[in-house]
Design an enzyme around this catalytic site. Structure first.
Site, PDB file in Angstrom:
ATOM      1  CD  GLU A 140      -3.002   0.917   2.307  1.00 32.71           C
ATOM      2  OE1 GLU A 140      -3.875   2.120   2.427  1.00 32.71           O
ATOM      3  OE2 GLU A 140      -3.184   0.182   3.085  1.00 32.71           O
ATOM      4  CE  LYS A 156      -9.258   0.569   5.635  1.00 37.30           C
ATOM      5  NZ  LYS A 156      -8.713  -0.553   6.599  1.00 37.30           N
TER       6      LYS A 156
END
Length: 324
Positions: A140, A156
């Protein structure tokens, strides 16, 4: 001392500081910011594109790992967050636990090699800096910068396969994208914040994620200190609203997160480029213990046991690699 990130090997440590203004000065810097806000910026004199040097790895047994929150405590924490959502205190919060196993005298260079082979990641990094060792397989991006253009790619939504992803996962991603937009909007040039990609499916070893991209332009006079002050800790591992989520998580999590959920990466001050990952899928050595964190985003629609299983899924492959 060394740092390996972005395909670059940096050696010959010349300077260490906690002053983020250094990142807008000169030189190549390795950067670690813990979730609690401790900053380490290390400048290196010898920087070259090179693979990670090889070292063997012998990790702790799989049974040696313990968790700061066991299943019942984690499930209870999820219920507490759901109650806070019902009361309107938060809309979403990312509940984390830290796992640890005894490993005196650990050298994480070998673990970095094991991760690169068994769990390659776009923002992987291995660092040996004063007072810390880190081996990360982060997928990420917290912040990248190329001149005045900055970008964040919050994750997410996690499952083994795309069919595991629920409407809750997309809703959670959109919620965090809005938070990241607002964070960047505090420092960006007015009108420059954009979302060129929303809820794209991204595959990683053993699981899939929903990933979005938020992009903005920095105004003249703004640099790394202003950018990090406006956006840290990353929205994807805190919650919304961020300040309320941070207060709630501080009450629920019994140990500090440390480098986990912080920022790990590199900055080339002279070219005004850099990339800082969110410190997930990250191991660090501390007090003769090897530590690792895992967590899940909690919304009103969360099933507590499913969220526990998500933390197990995120940890499983990494702990398998580390325990060989």
């Amino acid at each position: 001392m060394f740092a390996h990130a972005g395909g670059v090997l940096a050696t010959d440590l010349t300077d260490v500081t906690s002053d983020l203004t250094a990142l807008d000065s000169t030189g190549f810097w390795a950067v670690v910011i813990t979730y609690e806000g401790k900053i380490t910026c290390a400048r290196f004199g010898d920087v070259r594109r090179a693979p990670l040097p090889y070292a063997p790895w012998r990790g702790p047994s799989r049974s040696a790992w313990t968790s700061s929150l066991d299943r019942s405590a984690y499930v209870s924490g999820v219920e507490t967050i759901r109650a806070a959502i019902a009361e309107g205190t938060v809309y979403q919060a990312n509940l984390c636990r830290v796992m640890s196993a005894p490993l005196p005298g650990a050298d994480l260079l070998g673990l970095g090699n094991a991760l690169a082979a068994g769990n390659p990641a776009p923002y992987g990094a291995v660092m040996r800096l004063p007072g810390m060792q880190i081996a990360s397989a982060s997928p990420e991006l917290y912040l990248s910068r190329d001149g005045d253009i900055v970008e964040s790619r919050p994750i997410k939504g996690t499952g083994r396969t795309p069919s595991d992803l629920l409407p809750k996962d997309r809703a959670e991603n959109v919620m965090i994208v809005d938070l990241v937009r607002n964070d960047l909007g505090r420092v960006a040039e007015v009108g420059s914040v954009a979302v060129p990609a929303l809820c794209e499916l991204e595959e990683h070893p053993g699981l899939v994620h929903l990933v979005s991209t938020v992009r903005a332009r920095l105004p003249h006079g703004a640099g790394w200190p202003e950018l990090i002050a406006a956006t840290f800790p990353p929205g994807s591992i805190t919650g919304a609203p961020k300040s309320s989520a941070l207060t709630l998580l501080n009450e629920l999590e019994p140990v500090p997160r440390g480098p986990y959920c912080g920022a790990i990466g590199w900055v080339d001050a002279e070219s005004r480029r850099g990339a800082l990952a969110v410190g997930i899928r990250t191991f660090w050595a501390e007090d003769d213990l090897l530590r690792f964190g895992t967590g899940a985003g909690i919304t009103w629609h969360s099933d507590p046991l499913r969220e526990w299983r998500e933390t197990e899924l995120k940890a499983a492959r990494l702990l398998e690699v580390a325990s060989r």
